[in-house]
Scaffold this active site. Sequence first.
Site, PDB file in Angstrom:
ATOM      1  N   ARG A 223     -30.156  17.119  27.466  1.00  0.00           N
ATOM      2  CA  ARG A 223     -30.938  16.821  28.623  1.00  0.00           C
ATOM      3  C   ARG A 223     -30.794  17.360  29.736  1.00  0.00           C
ATOM      4  NH1 ARG A 223     -34.342  15.202  25.698  1.00  0.00           N
ATOM      5  NH2 ARG A 223     -35.398  13.348  25.593  1.00  0.00           N
ATOM      6  N   HIS A 271     -38.188  23.457  27.073  1.00  0.00           N
ATOM      7  CA  HIS A 271     -37.984  22.270  26.400  1.00  0.00           C
ATOM      8  C   HIS A 271     -38.894  22.046  24.963  1.00  0.00           C
ATOM      9  CE1 HIS A 271     -37.043  17.682  26.944  1.00  0.00           C
ATOM     10  NE2 HIS A 271     -37.082  17.826  25.628  1.00  0.00           N
TER      11      HIS A 271
HETATM   12  P1  NDP Z   1     -27.719  10.840  18.269  1.00  0.00           P
HETATM   13  O1  NDP Z   1     -27.586   9.230  19.069  1.00  0.00           O
HETATM   14  O2  NDP Z   1     -27.936  10.653  16.925  1.00  0.00           O
HETATM   15  O3  NDP Z   1     -26.381  11.424  18.486  1.00  0.00           O
HETATM   16  C1  NDP Z   1     -25.769  11.550  19.711  1.00  0.00           C
HETATM   17  C2  NDP Z   1     -24.331  11.990  19.511  1.00  0.00           C
HETATM   18  O4  NDP Z   1     -23.887  11.987  20.947  1.00  0.00           O
HETATM   19  C3  NDP Z   1     -23.464  10.883  18.778  1.00  0.00           C
HETATM   20  O5  NDP Z   1     -22.556  11.888  17.907  1.00  0.00           O
HETATM   21  C4  NDP Z   1     -22.810  10.196  19.855  1.00  0.00           C
HETATM   22  O6  NDP Z   1     -21.514   9.717  19.471  1.00  0.00           O
HETATM   23  C5  NDP Z   1     -22.569  11.301  20.805  1.00  0.00           C
HETATM   24  N1  NDP Z   1     -22.054  10.759  22.073  1.00  0.00           N
HETATM   25  C6  NDP Z   1     -22.892  10.053  22.888  1.00  0.00           C
HETATM   26  N2  NDP Z   1     -22.134   9.767  24.284  1.00  0.00           N
HETATM   27  C7  NDP Z   1     -21.114  10.459  23.984  1.00  0.00           C
HETATM   28  C8  NDP Z   1     -20.077  10.527  24.872  1.00  0.00           C
HETATM   29  N3  NDP Z   1     -20.190   9.723  26.135  1.00  0.00           N
HETATM   30  N4  NDP Z   1     -18.892  11.096  24.461  1.00  0.00           N
HETATM   31  C9  NDP Z   1     -18.971  11.714  23.198  1.00  0.00           C
HETATM   32  N5  NDP Z   1     -19.889  11.491  22.097  1.00  0.00           N
HETATM   33  C10 NDP Z   1     -21.047  10.899  22.769  1.00  0.00           C
HETATM   34  O7  NDP Z   1     -28.931  11.408  18.909  1.00  0.00           O
HETATM   35  P2  NDP Z   1     -29.827  12.572  18.077  1.00  0.00           P
HETATM   36  O8  NDP Z   1     -28.713  13.775  17.680  1.00  0.00           O
HETATM   37  O9  NDP Z   1     -30.930  12.245  17.315  1.00  0.00           O
HETATM   38  O10 NDP Z   1     -30.369  13.367  19.627  1.00  0.00           O
HETATM   39  C11 NDP Z   1     -29.502  13.886  20.444  1.00  0.00           C
HETATM   40  C12 NDP Z   1     -30.265  14.329  21.773  1.00  0.00           C
HETATM   41  O11 NDP Z   1     -30.738  15.534  21.370  1.00  0.00           O
HETATM   42  C13 NDP Z   1     -31.373  13.154  22.396  1.00  0.00           C
HETATM   43  O12 NDP Z   1     -30.683  12.135  22.971  1.00  0.00           O
HETATM   44  C14 NDP Z   1     -32.090  14.165  23.518  1.00  0.00           C
HETATM   45  O13 NDP Z   1     -31.628  14.000  24.717  1.00  0.00           O
HETATM   46  C15 NDP Z   1     -31.650  15.404  22.640  1.00  0.00           C
HETATM   47  N6  NDP Z   1     -32.992  16.270  22.184  1.00  0.00           N
HETATM   48  C16 NDP Z   1     -33.718  17.194  22.739  1.00  0.00           C
HETATM   49  C17 NDP Z   1     -34.749  18.015  22.153  1.00  0.00           C
HETATM   50  C18 NDP Z   1     -34.981  19.058  22.736  1.00  0.00           C
HETATM   51  O14 NDP Z   1     -36.486  19.656  22.085  1.00  0.00           O
HETATM   52  N7  NDP Z   1     -34.388  20.019  23.697  1.00  0.00           N
HETATM   53  C19 NDP Z   1     -35.306  17.206  21.044  1.00  0.00           C
HETATM   54  C20 NDP Z   1     -34.865  16.056  20.320  1.00  0.00           C
HETATM   55  C21 NDP Z   1     -33.854  15.397  20.826  1.00  0.00           C
HETATM   56  P3  NDP Z   1     -21.399   8.525  18.147  1.00  0.00           P
HETATM   57  O15 NDP Z   1     -22.079   9.249  16.884  1.00  0.00           O
HETATM   58  O16 NDP Z   1     -19.919   8.258  17.983  1.00  0.00           O
HETATM   59  O17 NDP Z   1     -22.345   7.365  18.744  1.00  0.00           O
HETATM   60  C1  OXD Z   2     -36.833  14.383  22.239  1.00  0.00           C
HETATM   61  C2  OXD Z   2     -37.351  15.578  23.150  1.00  0.00           C
HETATM   62  O1  OXD Z   2     -35.939  13.436  22.812  1.00  0.00           O
HETATM   63  O2  OXD Z   2     -38.142  16.107  22.696  1.00  0.00           O
HETATM   64  O3  OXD Z   2     -37.144  14.094  21.185  1.00  0.00           O
HETATM   65  O4  OXD Z   2     -36.767  15.872  24.125  1.00  0.00           O
END
Ligand code: NDP
Ligand code: OXD
Length: 308
Positions: A223, A271
């Site tokens: 993000r 994005h």
């Molecule tokens: P998940 O919830 O599956 O994974 C998030 C990961 O981040 C987990 O491994 C989690 O740890 C880790 N995490 C969260 N907070 C912390 C922290 N404070 N310290 C260390 N690790 C942390 O989410 P997704 O993989 O599905 O998606 C991730 C992000 O990708 C979305 O939230 C979104 O912002 C972004 N995104 C961007 C897109 C784009 O087009 N640019 C499209 C889709 C998503 P744990 O496993 O231990 O909980």
């Molecule tokens: C999502 C994105 O969060 O598109 O899926 O950023």
Amino acid sequence: MGKVLIVSGANLPPQWVDQLIADFGSAGVELVQEMPDAEVQYVLAWQPPAGRLRQFTNLKAVFSFGAGVDHILNDPHLPKVPIIRAVTDDLAERMTEYVVWQVLHHHRRGLDYAALQAQSKWRPLGAPKAANRRVGILGYGRLGAHAGKALQAVGFSVAGWSRSEKSPEGIQHFHGTQSLPAFLAETEILVCLLPLTPETKDILAKPLFDQLPKGAALVHVGRGEQLVPDDLLDALNSGHLSAASLDVVPEEPLPATSPLWQHPRIVLTPHIASTTDGKALGAQTRSALDALETGKPPQNVVDVAKGY
Ligand code: NDP
Ligand code: OXD
């Protein structure tokens, strides 16, 4: 099966909405653009205006249009109903394509060769093979793990960082803030796939960049608000970082005056790293509705306390 109302604070192109309605329809979900507030039980939300969701007094669940849910959780008046985020194979596959594309671009010095081509210069540059390049994934969740496995298959040495402990096969995994320095010290290409939370806001800033080895590159697909652009520009201008791919930035669309646009060491995309597919989301929504309407716990419910 209850209808699902689209609630968006962003202007969605009408043709795109029509397609989404058709895609949901083919999955057996009736997606609508209007209905009386008191009849709304389910909402599909994208950047809903703050306070809007609490006006639905019979709300049972909110479906996020995206994998990230910061655009919903930032509502101070959020009703206490399950929030179900987008989790589909399609989303992970598209994200993996983008991450592999950008990691390989920096690994094989794509920006350097583009600059040489612009000067009509035929000059081979060295690069280690993938096995000798460490890619570190900040946020080893659904998307991070999918991309990590693909990078591993290409041959990269891959590490992941999460909050909780995990043991992915053949991948060095770190967890918690105390292990972040050790993770960063070995990371030559850093991929950010963290959700936006108070802990991850502004994480891509000088203190973190300073812990990466000189010449490291960044691929940012989490993000925008996780990035401090001035610190990135300083790190690139000093040569501490060699390159960055930015799919997300703090202000979207990125203003034309931003120095990020013209920087020779930055690759910018609007994005689009992964985009939600209507059919895939429709199918996921259908499964969640089936669960909700038969009193079973739906999958992919957001932990509001954790913020993702
Ligand atoms: P998940 O919830 O599956 O994974 C998030 C990961 O981040 C987990 O491994 C989690 O740890 C880790 N995490 C969260 N907070 C912390 C922290 N404070 N310290 C260390 N690790 C942390 O989410 P997704 O993989 O599905 O998606 C991730 C992000 O990708 C979305 O939230 C979104 O912002 C972004 N995104 C961007 C897109 C784009 O087009 N640019 C499209 C889709 C998503 P744990 O496993 O231990 O909980
Ligand atoms: C999502 C994105 O969060 O598109 O899926 O950023």
